[in-house]
Design an enzyme around this catalytic site. Sequence first.
Site, mmCIF file in Angstrom:
data_model
loop_
_atom_site.group_PDB
_atom_site.id
_atom_site.type_symbol
_atom_site.label_atom_id
_atom_site.label_comp_id
_atom_site.label_asym_id
_atom_site.label_seq_id
_atom_site.Cartn_x
_atom_site.Cartn_y
_atom_site.Cartn_z
ATOM 1 N N GLU A 63 0.813 -1.214 0.000
ATOM 2 C CA GLU A 63 0.000 0.000 0.000
ATOM 3 C C GLU A 63 0.853 1.274 0.000
ATOM 4 O OE1 GLU A 63 -4.169 1.323 2.033
ATOM 5 O OE2 GLU A 63 -2.833 0.037 3.188
ATOM 6 N N ASP A 64 1.980 1.255 0.694
ATOM 7 C CA ASP A 64 2.739 2.493 0.930
ATOM 8 C C ASP A 64 4.096 2.574 0.242
ATOM 9 O OD1 ASP A 64 0.639 3.171 2.595
ATOM 10 O OD2 ASP A 64 1.690 2.658 4.440
#
Length: 148
Positions: A63-64
């Site tokens: 996600e990051d």
Amino acid sequence: ETSPPSIPLLQRAYNHAKTAHRGQCRKSGEPYITHPLGVADIIADMKLDLPSLVTALLHDTVEDTSVTLSDISIEFGEEISRLVDGVTKVGRLPFSSSEELQSENYRKLILAMARDIRVVLVKLADRAHNMRTLQYMTPEKQRKIAKE
């Protein structure tokens, strides 16, 4: 208790997450890797299995960072890739109202539990660790996170 053969896998997962999150910091100013370590600590306290611990360490990489699910699958196998994907999906999707958001959060949790309860447990550990570090957020952000 973690058996000796699992140590290299945990070390690889830690190194992978640390490299992926290099340069990222929490609102506290601490290196971002402290968050996955905090989540893994909660998972260890729950005495969950090795794939859950590895997932805790890797849960924010897709996600990051630039890490993909394919990268996770190649490096750590399909089971861990599926768990990381599940944790990522449980926390996604924007909604127009808080009631709609809350309802959807429950729906996603129930679906995730039906597939693999470990997804929900890692996500709850993620949220618990975020709650423990709320003091670094603005009051508005604290309320938003607390309502999730």
